[in-house]
Enzyme design. Structure first.
Site, PDB file in Angstrom:
ATOM      1  NE  ARG A 268      17.088  99.317  15.208  1.00 32.16           N
ATOM      2  CZ  ARG A 268      16.591  98.815  16.340  1.00 32.16           C
ATOM      3  NH1 ARG A 268      15.540  97.989  16.297  1.00 32.16           N
ATOM      4  NH2 ARG A 268      17.133  99.120  17.497  1.00 32.16           N
TER       5      ARG A 268
ATOM      6  CG  ASP B 182      12.564  95.069  15.933  1.00 35.34           C
ATOM      7  OD1 ASP B 182      11.874  94.035  16.017  1.00 35.34           O
ATOM      8  OD2 ASP B 182      13.731  95.086  15.504  1.00 35.34           O
TER       9      ASP B 182
ATOM     10  NE  ARG C  92       8.118  89.493  15.417  1.00 38.24           N
ATOM     11  CZ  ARG C  92       8.640  88.657  16.312  1.00 38.24           C
ATOM     12  NH1 ARG C  92       8.807  87.386  16.006  1.00 38.24           N
ATOM     13  NH2 ARG C  92       9.022  89.085  17.489  1.00 38.24           N
TER      14      ARG C  92
END
Length: 250
Positions: free
Chosen positions: A199, A54, A52
């Site tokens: 991140r 973002d 997934r």
């Protein structure tokens, strides 16, 4: 009824999309891909992706699996041009691959790699594709810290809270910064990644590069298993999924 499973390999610029996964009231890559494939293949297609990404995150190498019923395989494999004709320019279908009936795009992946791009001077051609950072960074110290990631397996401190994972353990096999023209690229490879992990790691390594924390502090952050101890997540625009590996694909 003859049901057959396939993988589709795609690449996309995520700047315009609210991530990969279908969501209400938001345009996503999965929604547009499923719609194009359903039209071309003339039956409902529901893909399941290898992960997934973002909103704003990009993918150079992304896989999803899907099932078709009573479809002629030759036509399926030759449908890439038609699918690309219906997809926006920011999403490209590369190939469709027949796989065994139990093949799973997410759970069967044995390795994934991400890259994160940073540039240091304003550049209109890197807008939404790299993170503009005006601070000077100690790249040597950042690489020393990045190498420490290979010594750990529990990365709870770099994970979003309240995720549906059974474990926060990952095996990192590579983590390195390289200097490129006008910037840096950080490459990290592991068997799996947690939500927001890259991140958050990058945000913490930047603190190392700014000499805000030491290598000892960095290890203490990892050992704390506490997300609030780590640095802020950096901007999505610099992140790319660049490799996904499966034992049965070469």
């Amino acid at each position: 009824m003859n049901k057959k499973r396939y993988f589709i390999q795609i690449a996309y610029d995520g700047s315009l999309y609210h991530g990969w996964q279908i969501q209400p009231n938001a345009i996503t890559v999965q929604e547009l891909l499923d719609r194009a494939m359903s039209t071309v293949l003339r039956q409902p297609v529901e893909t399941l992706g290898c992960g997934r990404t973002d909103a704003g995150v990009h993918a150079k190498d992304f896989y999803a699996h899907f099932d078709l019923v009573d479809a002629e395989e030759k036509k399926v494999l030759n449908s890439i041009a038609g699918i690309n004709a219906l997809l926006p320019y920011q999403i490209a279908a590369k190939q469709i691959i027949p796989v065994h009936d139990d093949a799973h795009a997410r759970f069967d992946a044995t390795a994934r790699a991400y890259q994160y791009y940073v540039h240091f001077e304003k550049d209109p051609f890197k807008l939404n594709r790299s993170w503009l950072l005006k601070d000077k960074l100690n790249v040597v110290a950042m690489n020393e810290a990045a190498a420490l990631l290979l010594n750990y397996t529990d990365f709870s401190c770099f994970s979003k809270s309240n995720t549906q994972t059974f474990t926060n353990n990952c095996k990192v096999v590579q983590a390195i910064f390289e200097e490129i023209d006008g910037g840096l690229v950080f490459t990290i490879e592991a068997d799996r990644f947690l939500r927001n992990m890259v991140r958050a790691i990058m945000g913490t390594l930047v603190r190392i590069g700014k000499n805000e924390i030491s290598l000892t502090d960095f290890e203490a952050i990892i050992e704390s298993k506490n997300r609030s101890s780590a640095g802020q997540s950096v901007a999505a625009c610099g992140l790319y999924l660049v490799k996904v590996e499966y034992p049965y694909l070469r």
